[in-house]
Each structure stands twice: as C-alpha cells, then as structure tokens.
Scaffold this active site. Sequence first.
Site, mmCIF file in Angstrom:
data_model
loop_
_atom_site.group_PDB
_atom_site.id
_atom_site.type_symbol
_atom_site.label_atom_id
_atom_site.label_comp_id
_atom_site.label_asym_id
_atom_site.label_seq_id
_atom_site.Cartn_x
_atom_site.Cartn_y
_atom_site.Cartn_z
ATOM 1 N N GLY B 141 -26.324 20.501 28.464
ATOM 2 C CA GLY B 141 -25.709 19.314 29.056
ATOM 3 C C GLY B 141 -24.879 18.612 28.009
ATOM 4 O O GLY B 141 -25.117 17.458 27.664
ATOM 5 N N GLU B 164 -22.614 23.064 30.102
ATOM 6 C CA GLU B 164 -22.361 21.902 30.940
ATOM 7 C C GLU B 164 -22.109 22.387 32.363
ATOM 8 O O GLU B 164 -21.447 23.388 32.578
ATOM 9 C CB GLU B 164 -21.153 21.143 30.376
ATOM 10 C CG GLU B 164 -20.656 19.998 31.223
ATOM 11 C CD GLU B 164 -21.695 18.912 31.458
ATOM 12 O OE1 GLU B 164 -22.293 18.444 30.498
ATOM 13 O OE2 GLU B 164 -21.885 18.545 32.630
ATOM 14 N N LEU B 165 -22.681 21.643 33.316
ATOM 15 C CA LEU B 165 -22.602 22.072 34.705
ATOM 16 C C LEU B 165 -21.319 21.595 35.391
ATOM 17 O O LEU B 165 -20.802 22.253 36.283
ATOM 18 C CB LEU B 165 -23.835 21.541 35.449
ATOM 19 C CG LEU B 165 -24.025 21.898 36.911
ATOM 20 C CD1 LEU B 165 -23.911 23.384 37.120
ATOM 21 C CD2 LEU B 165 -25.388 21.439 37.367
ATOM 22 N N ASN B 197 -25.297 26.503 34.817
ATOM 23 C CA ASN B 197 -26.488 25.727 35.125
ATOM 24 C C ASN B 197 -27.591 26.209 34.199
ATOM 25 O O ASN B 197 -28.225 27.222 34.451
ATOM 26 C CB ASN B 197 -26.865 25.949 36.590
ATOM 27 C CG ASN B 197 -28.046 25.119 37.018
ATOM 28 O OD1 ASN B 197 -28.744 24.545 36.177
ATOM 29 N ND2 ASN B 197 -28.282 25.046 38.300
ATOM 30 N N SER B 198 -27.805 25.488 33.126
ATOM 31 C CA SER B 198 -28.738 25.992 32.115
ATOM 32 C C SER B 198 -30.171 25.989 32.627
ATOM 33 O O SER B 198 -31.016 26.692 32.098
ATOM 34 C CB SER B 198 -28.633 25.159 30.855
ATOM 35 O OG SER B 198 -28.794 23.810 31.168
ATOM 36 N N ASP B 220 -30.038 13.318 32.517
ATOM 37 C CA ASP B 220 -30.160 12.507 33.724
ATOM 38 C C ASP B 220 -31.609 12.070 33.904
ATOM 39 O O ASP B 220 -32.507 12.909 33.849
ATOM 40 C CB ASP B 220 -29.740 13.326 34.958
ATOM 41 C CG ASP B 220 -28.260 13.223 35.198
ATOM 42 O OD1 ASP B 220 -27.605 12.454 34.476
ATOM 43 O OD2 ASP B 220 -27.754 13.909 36.100
ATOM 44 N N THR B 295 -22.883 11.488 20.147
ATOM 45 C CA THR B 295 -22.523 11.751 21.534
ATOM 46 C C THR B 295 -21.835 10.551 22.154
ATOM 47 O O THR B 295 -22.067 9.409 21.766
ATOM 48 C CB THR B 295 -23.773 12.048 22.373
ATOM 49 O OG1 THR B 295 -24.610 10.902 22.308
ATOM 50 C CG2 THR B 295 -24.525 13.236 21.846
ATOM 51 N N GLU B 296 -21.000 10.846 23.146
ATOM 52 C CA GLU B 296 -20.314 9.783 23.865
ATOM 53 C C GLU B 296 -21.330 8.872 24.528
ATOM 54 O O GLU B 296 -21.184 7.652 24.549
ATOM 55 C CB GLU B 296 -19.381 10.380 24.931
ATOM 56 C CG GLU B 296 -18.100 10.955 24.389
ATOM 57 C CD GLU B 296 -18.283 12.298 23.713
ATOM 58 O OE1 GLU B 296 -19.396 12.849 23.786
ATOM 59 O OE2 GLU B 296 -17.328 12.795 23.104
#
Lengths: 432, 343
Positions: B141, B164-165, B197-198, B220, B295-296
Amino acid sequence: MEDAQPEGGENNRDVDVAPALISVHPTQDSVAVAVGSDLRVFDLRGNCGITLVDETGEAFHKDSIRAIRYGANGKLFVSAGDDKLVKIWSTDSWRCITSVCSEKRVSAIAISNDGLYVCFADKFGVVWVLDLHGLDGNETLVDKKAAPLLAHYCSIITSLEFSPDGRFIVSADRDFKIRVTVFPKKPLDGAHEIQSFCLGHTEFVSCLAFLCTAEYPQGFLVSGSGDSTVRLWDINSGTLLDTCEVGSQAGLVDYSGSELSCSTVTDLCTIPGGNVVAVAIQSLQGILLVSCDLSSQTLGAVKVVSNMGDNFIPTSLGCSSSAELLWTITGVSKLHGSDYNSLARVRVLSGFKKTVPGTTKHELTVLDDNEVPGEEKLLEKLQGSVTVEEEVFLAAAEAVKKSMCNLLIKKQYTTERREFRKRGRNDKKIKQ
Amino acid sequence: MKLGFRFSTAAQLLAPICNNSVKGAKGKLRKFSDHKDVNGRRTELGRQPNPNAQDISFSPFKNCVKKDMLENEANSTISKSTGLPRKRFYRARAHSNPLSDSHFPVPISPNHVEYSHHYPQFFSSAGEVGSIKKVQFADIGCGFGGLLISLSTLFPETLMIGMELRDKVTEYVKERILALRTTNPGQYQNVSVVRTNSMKYIPNYFEKGQLTKMFFLFPDPHFKEKNHRRRVISPHLLDEYAYVLEVGGIIYTITDVEELGDWMKTCLENHPMFEALTEEELHADPAVKLLSTATEEGQKVARNGGQTFQAGQGCDFSGGVILAGALLYQQASSRTLLAMLVG
C-alpha cells in the site's frame, strides 16, 4: 433498459445447482451418494440400503450437499454443504454423531489421517478445524465448536486434502492457488507455518489428490483445474513437476478459445499406493486415465474410457483401496424445465489397478448394471430408481457446467458496462 | 466547547453549519457523507478540491490523448520546475475494495515477474547468471511512494518494490520514479512499483523467505467490525507475510488511529511467528525514522496535527471542523509504532 439483460450470474439462485457426489468406504464396506440435499448410503457388506439416524436436532441437510468424505480408517463419514451444517456420522451405526454450524456455506472437507480432526472450508476462504478427541462413535456430541485454522483471502476453497504422512494440509482455491500448510500439533491454535505455494495453474483449481507408493511414502500432489490441465507437484518446495494437457489428450481441444471451461477437470481419483489417476472432465463422455512415473516425475495420458453409455459425463469419482473398482456418478441436484427433481446415475468400472505395467494392456471394463455389487438394490437406493433416462444427462451436465462457471470463474464485464455501472456512483459523476 | 469526540460526532457538529444552506457548506457536507460511506480514513477532506483538476483527471480523454495535443497534454502533467509528475493529475478515490475480483494481470508465480523491466540498470549490468538480485523490501500500500523514494537513497543496493491497489496512484508512482531516474542519473534505479492486491497475490510475487523488510504504513483503518477482514494486518494474512519474509525479517507498521494500532499490535503479538523488536533495535534502525516523516500520509498527519491543536484551543472552530475530524485520532493516540521480528 440495459439492466434488463444480466450478463450471467445475476439470477444466481436459478442456475445454482450442485453436482452429484460419490464416496466409497476405504475397504468398500459401503458407498455413499449425495444428490442435492439427499444423502444415500448403501451397505455393501449387508447388501442393503441404510437408513440414516439424525438426532442432533437439525434433521438431515436442508440444502445441497457440496462435500462428502469417509475418514481414512473408515470409522467416520462427514457431509457438508450449502445449508452451513457439517454433519459427522459414525459408519457403524450411521448415526449423526455431531452437527456443527458453519458461518458460511461449506465448500470442502477433509479428515486428518488419524481421524481426530475434521477440517472444513467455507466460501470465504477460511478453513476451520474440529477436534474429535473423546469421540467413541455412539454417543451424540453437542456443543462442538470449530476453530479457524487458516485462511485464503476471500477466495472460495475448492478442495482440501491431508498429505499421506499427515504433516501437511493442502488447500486449493479459485484464485489459481494451492497452499501447503504444516498441520500443527495443536490445530486449534491455527496453522501458521506455510510450507509452500504451488503456483502454475492459470484458472481455478478444482480438485486435489495424492499419489503415493511404497517407494515414495511422502507422495506427490496432483491437481485438476479449469485450465484443462492436470499438474504434478512436489509439495515440499511447491515445484511444478509436470503438466498434462488433459483437454487435448481427451480429444476435446477447443481451438476457438471462447469456451474457456470446455474441459474443466471436475474430479480426480487415485488409489492409495498406486500411480494411476482417473480424471473426470467436463464435456468428456467417460474417464481419462493418466499414469504417473514417480521416478522420473512425469505424467502421461494412458487412455480414454468412453464406453460408459451415451452422454455419461461423470461429476464425481470414488474408489476404495481394497477392490479394483472405480465408482462414477453423474447427476445434478435439480434440473429446471424437466420432470426430474434431481438426477443420479451410478456406473462402476472394474480393473482400476494400482499400477499400469504395459500401458496398452490396461483394461478398464464398464460393469453392466447386474454386475455391479449390490445390483439393482444398490442402484435403486443410490439413484432413486433402477433406470434413469439417458436423455436428460446432457441437460444435467450442462447445468452443472454452468453452475460451476458461475461460481468459480471471474465475471468478465465489458468496458462499456463497467462505465455504465460507475454512473450510479456518488463520487464519480461523469459530466454529460 | 470541548473537542473530545470521535469522528462520527464530528459529522453531527458539522450539520448545523450546513443547515444555514450556505452553498459552500453544502458541498462540504456531501463530500463528508461520501467519505463516511466508504468508511475509511480522511484523505483530501481538509482541502477544497480544485474542480478543474477533477474534471481533467476523470475525463475520458485522459487515457487516449489525441495526437495533435500530445505535446501539451503530456507536458502539463509534469511539473516544469521539478520534472516530477504533478499529483493533482493523479487524483484517485481514497479507497479500493480489496475483496473484489481483480481485473488486472497477475503473475502466475514469482518466476513469471519480469523484474528486468522494473530494474533495467540492475539487470543489464548484472549480466551473468547467478548474480541476479531479488527484491528485498516491499512497501504494501505504498500510496504516492514517499517512503520508497526515501528508502531508495538510504539503501541504494537493495531492490525494493511498492504495491498499490489503486491504478492511478500506481501510475503516479511509476511516473515519479521514471522522472527521478532521468533527473538524477544513476539514482533511484532500485525502486519500482506494481499495481496489485497484495492481500490476495503476495505469494505470486515473492518466494519463500525472499523479503527482509515489509512496510505497512498508515493502512486503512476499517472501523466497522464487519469490515475488519479488509484490514491489511490480520491474523491469517500474517501467515502469508511470515512466509515471504526471511527469518529475522521485519514488519514495520505505523498508524495514527489508536484503534487500528491496538489491533495490529494484538495481531502481531499473538502470532507465534513474530516477536517484538527491542527499543535499542528500534533506535538503531535507520528505516524507522522514515516511517512517520517520509510518507505523504505521515506528513499530512503532522501537518494537520499542528492545525488542529490550534483549533482545539477554540479559536477558529467552524473552519477547523473537518480538519479536526481528521486528526483527533492523531491527538488521541501516541502514534503507535510497532516493529516486529520474525523468529
């Protein structure tokens, strides 16, 4: 409206049918058939049909049975399916010892080789384990609770098997994966150590079986899949050893490529200690025999047995370790648009031997109905009637095929349709 | 008024403002309820989206650039000053359903992944057989790729990959890496990104024991109990992570949501194949420092954190409501940081 034409799978309950299943006692004491919610057992020793006794409160199954299996030592029998009930039967009295509720529909079951644990997989990819310690076969157990053992992430598990040495539990799913997990000493705490993943199939994996002989007690795994191959694996490393294109071997090649599921492998059957695999394929009228050379680790198609009668496409296979019989069944839980509620037809083949000495000499003969053990009595019990009209076989095979595709193959939507559906989304309004 | 409320009550507080039927506030409310529906974390809530940017990124022309416009279009998505892709052209939904059937290609097995495409320099210079490097770090992610970029210069000889999905976000990271490679020749050759999709396909990318570090930064939260199975750290998924990690490999997690922090801690502590790192090991690890800063998402938490604190003093309440919803978690939790060791 565009929505008036669903692109398959939207009126699911209508096409959702279950194939008929067959399972044979390890020493051929009895044989069990599941058609829809109906479980039929015939006692081959006593040569009579068996009346099941279920006092666990919830009588019998209420929806299609999806998996049946005898334990390796023959003392237990387990059935489970869409009604989310896992029923464990004693094969002595044919009483239901315990009935466990699953949260989701059950898609596969396995019994550990020592008969102490029953594992079942649900449609959300979780494998549960049930401890049977302190079970003596006659009293009815209550309040048994299953514990989660392992999980495939939200993928339907299609098959569960224990390795012959009992060290591993192998699970296959619709996401092309086969996972080999170490079966722990305390299974109720979960199985966390993954030995390997067997990756190579390009469609859902539909069935698993083990080949093991005296020289190779650890055994090799064979798997059948929707990509119309049977593959041979070393489960320790997850290495793909060989691939047999059963679709083309059986003469069912589809060059068009449009009918993806044309030669889906539906079931595999091996004899304990043997190196022969009987393969049932969707749209193949008969059985394909595949032999495995365990020293060179290769698979080779031997022959197609096709004289089993018109339109006889087996949905399930079974055999015992003692007799050289291969039991096959075709049928479906319900058939729309016909007089039949459900359909089942059993055929038995003799000469299913452990080894294939000279490949050409391998003789597998289809037994006539009066040569089958138990004869008419057996057929009446298992099929529901002695004679079954063969015309409906094709319709039944078609229904089973459609249902399986709906369940296991990812739905394909066109780009236009996807965009159309997105229009309803709140946060992604396409400006007109 | 006190600010000791949870996210959901923030929505109620917002309601009276919107009843005044101020146009702008109404817009905010809709945005807000959309956000609640998907039950995720706040993302772009604090900022008013630029309507033009949204139009461009969602318009069907984006992907099929007309030939004669090619020059302008292609250049406009890349910042002239830095040469990096501009984030506003890669706006995406904040969430993607990890349970849905995937319609992107998935490699059949780790052997089928073309790593030479991802790391051209490493694979062209390696040349001879046997010296082929394997990916050792995975950022699950990865979002907009901030951590990867920082790690790339910190561990220049280690191959790392982001997963990343959301396809647009993946596209952004890809462009960002390519741009960085051109502007800094010789650097950033060891990072790449895949859209996957990890939670479903980790074993399709990595062999047993291949990875040394896995990063799960600001995942999330999925608050509802019914959605807990969508959490990227869960007891059963940890089995798979343990499989792809080598013995001694490390899982890094960070979150600003206390509830999720507790959940991840419990999952990792109860898992027999993981054990906690000691404080000293944590301090000695150069990657740990990057978790909250690189990270952002981490930067956003820090940025908003300052603002809320001021809003919490009661000065500019109405303007700060949405922001406050976003960062109360940050205030409530002590930035849970877990680093676990496979044993």
